[in-house]
Design an enzyme around this catalytic site. Structure first.
Site, PDB file in Angstrom:
ATOM      1  N   GLU A   1       1.687  -3.725  -3.158  1.00  0.00           N
ATOM      2  CA  GLU A   1       2.093  -2.417  -3.683  1.00  0.00           C
ATOM      3  C   GLU A   1       3.488  -2.006  -3.231  1.00  0.00           C
ATOM      4  OE1 GLU A   1      -0.862   0.663  -3.400  1.00  0.00           O
ATOM      5  OE2 GLU A   1       0.646   2.243  -3.217  1.00  0.00           O
TER       6      GLU A   1
ATOM      7  N   ASP B   1       0.020  -2.402   3.452  1.00  0.00           N
ATOM      8  CA  ASP B   1      -0.544  -1.139   3.905  1.00  0.00           C
ATOM      9  C   ASP B   1       0.408  -0.409   4.851  1.00  0.00           C
ATOM     10  OD1 ASP B   1      -3.445  -1.694   2.879  1.00  0.00           O
ATOM     11  OD2 ASP B   1      -2.864  -3.457   4.029  1.00  0.00           O
TER      12      ASP B   1
END
Length: 390
Positions: free
Chosen positions: A282, A22
Site C-alpha cells: 500500500e 504497515d
C-alpha cells in the site's frame, strides 16, 4: 491545519505484517499529524527492526524514543496497567490490530471518552464508501469505534499526502542536476542514467525472471534498480551471485543493479527519478501515484485470490489498458501471459502517459489528504478530552 486551542494527543497502534507496508503507512501518518497539525503523536509499533530500515534514526533496541517529534514506543504486548491519564484523545488501531485490553478498559474510564478509529487498508472497491466512518459499539464497554477507510473517492478518507509534496516532486523532476546527484549517491553511473530506468519493489512471488528475460532481449538499454533484499532469487540468478549492495551485471540490454534500502524521503526521489516503477503493498503504491510516473502494482496476496478483485477495482478506476494488462500478469491474474506482448505494449505506452499520471494525481488531490480528513472526522464525532478541543 485545523484550529486548535491546545495540542491534541493521538496514539497509533501498528503491528507489522508485510515487513514495510504497515509501518511505512503509520510512520508517514504519524509524522504528518505531528509536523503539519501539531498533534502530539505516540506510535506503538511491534517491529522496530523493520521500522529502522525505513527510518535509520530509529534505535531498534529502545523501549521509548523521540523520532522526528513523534514518541515511538516498542509495543510487545504490554498488558498494562493503563489508566485514563495514559489514554490519547484519539486512538487509532491500524488494520484492525488488537490493542491491549487494559488500554481499552482505560479508554472506557475516560470522561469524555477518546475518539477510537480503526484505520483500514486501502482498496478501490466500491463497498468501502458504504463502510467508511461506520460505528461499531463495544460489546461490553461504553465505547464506540469507527471504521475509517482511505480511498480514491470523496466518500472515503482519501490518500496520505503531505503538504508541499507535489511542489517538491515537480522541482526535483525539473532539475536534472538533482536527479544526477541523487542517482550517483545510489551508485548509478552517469552512463546508465540515460537508460530506461526501472525501480523494482515486489513480493517474492513476482515473476521477475520472466520480465528480466524480455528486458535482456530489447533493443534499448534498461537499468533496473533493486533494493537489497528484494526479489533475491531472481536477482541472484541474474547476477550469478548472492545479491549485495553495489553489485551489478549486464546481460543483453539489461543491467540489474542492487542498491541500498533507502529512507522514505529517498524512496520518493527514486520513484521520481525512474521511468517506470514496480511497487508493492500500500505505501509504495500510493507514493508511486504521487510520483506521476507509470507504475506496476504488486498487491499483497490474499486467500482465494481476493487481491485480484482489489487489483481489478483499482485498474478500472485508473484506466490505463496497456499497463493494466502487465499488472494483471505480474500478479498472476492472467493464465498464460505473453510477456513479450505485454512489455511491448507497456513500453510503447509509457512516453505518452505523463498527462494521465498528472490528471490522476490532481483528481486524487481534490479529495483532501488522509491525515486532514481523519482529524476533521475526529473533531466532528468528538468530544475529545477537555485538554484538547480540536
Amino acid at each position: 491545519m485545523l484550529p486548535t486551542t491546545s495540542a491534541p494527543t493521538l496514539a497509533i497502534f501498528c503491528k507489522v505484517v508485510d515487513n514495510y507496508g504497515d509501518i511505512g503507512i503509520c510512520w508517514r501518518l504519524a509524522r504528518q499529524l505531528q509536523a503539519e497539525h501539531g498533534v502530539a503523536v505516540t506510535l506503538w509499533v511491534d517491529d522496530l527492526a523493520s521500522f529502522r530500515r525505513l527510518c535509520p534514526a530509529v534505535d531498534a533496541q529502545a523501549e521509548v524514543q523521540l523520532v522526528s517529534g513523534v514518541l515511538v514506543r516498542h509495543w510487545h504486548g504490554q498488558p498494562g496497567p493503563f489508566g485514563p491519564a495514559d489514554i490519547a484523545d484519539i486512538v487509532i488501531e491500524f488494520f484492525a490490530c488488537d490493542i491491549p485490553e487494559a488500554y481499552i478498559a482505560a479508554m472506557a474510564q475516560c470522561q469524555p471518552r477518546p475518539v477510537w478509529l480503526n484505520l483500514e487498508g486501502l482498496t478501490a472497491e466500491a463497498w468501502v464508501e458504504g463502510c467508511h466512518t461506520l460505528p461499531s459499539t463495544h460489546p461490553r464497554l461504553k465505547l464506540v469505534k469507527h471504521f475509517f477507510f482511505p480511498g480514491f473517492t470523496d466518500k472515503t478518507g482519501g490518500l496520505l499526502c503531505e503538504a508541499g509534496l507535489e511542489q517538491a516532486r515537480a522541482a526535483f523532476q525539473g532539475d536534472s542536476a538533482q536527479r544526477t546527484l541523487f542517482l550517483r549517491s545510489l551508485g548509478v553511473p552517469e552512463a546508465e542514467q540515460d537508460h530506461t530506468l526501472v525501480s523494482l519493489f515486489c513480493y517474492p512471488d513476482a515473476p521477475v525472471a520472466s520480465l528480466f528475460a524480455q528486458w535482456m532481449q530489447g533493443s534499448a538499454p534498461i537499468t533496473c534498480l533493486v533494493p537489497h533484499g528484494v526479489a533475491g532469487a531472481a536477482v541472484g540468478q541474474f547476477l550469478q551471485a548472492p545479491p549485495q549492495v553495489g553489485q551489478a551485471a549486464t546481460r543483453g540490454a539489461l543491467t540489474v543493479r542492487v542498491i541500498d534500502f533507502v529512507s522514505q524521503p529517498d524512496y520518493d526521489k527514486l520513484l521520481w527519478s525512474c521511468d517506470l516503477n514496480f511497487v508493492r503493498g500500500e505505501d509504495s503504491f500510493v507514493r508511486a501515484q504521487w510520483a506521476a510516473r507509470p507504475f506496476i502494482w504488486h498487491i499483497y496476496p490474499q486467500d482465494e485470490n481476493l487481491h485480484h478483485k482489489k487489483l481489478r477495482a483499482f485498474l478500472a478506476r485508473y484506466g490505463q489498458a496497456d499497463t493494466a494488462a502487465l499488472a494483471l500478469a505480474w500478479n498472476g491474474a492472467t493464465p498464460v501471459p505473453d510477456w513479450h506482448a505485454l512489455w511491448t505494449a507497456c513500453q510503447r505506452a509509457m512516453p505518452a502517459m505523463a498527462p494521465h499520471c498528472e490528471a490522476w494525481q490532481r483528481s486524487m488531490g481534490r479529495h483532501g489528504d488522509l491525515a486532514g480528513n481523519l482529524l476533521r472526522f475526529a473533531a466532528a464525532i468528538g468530544p475529545t478530552s477537555t485538554k484538547s478541543q480540536v
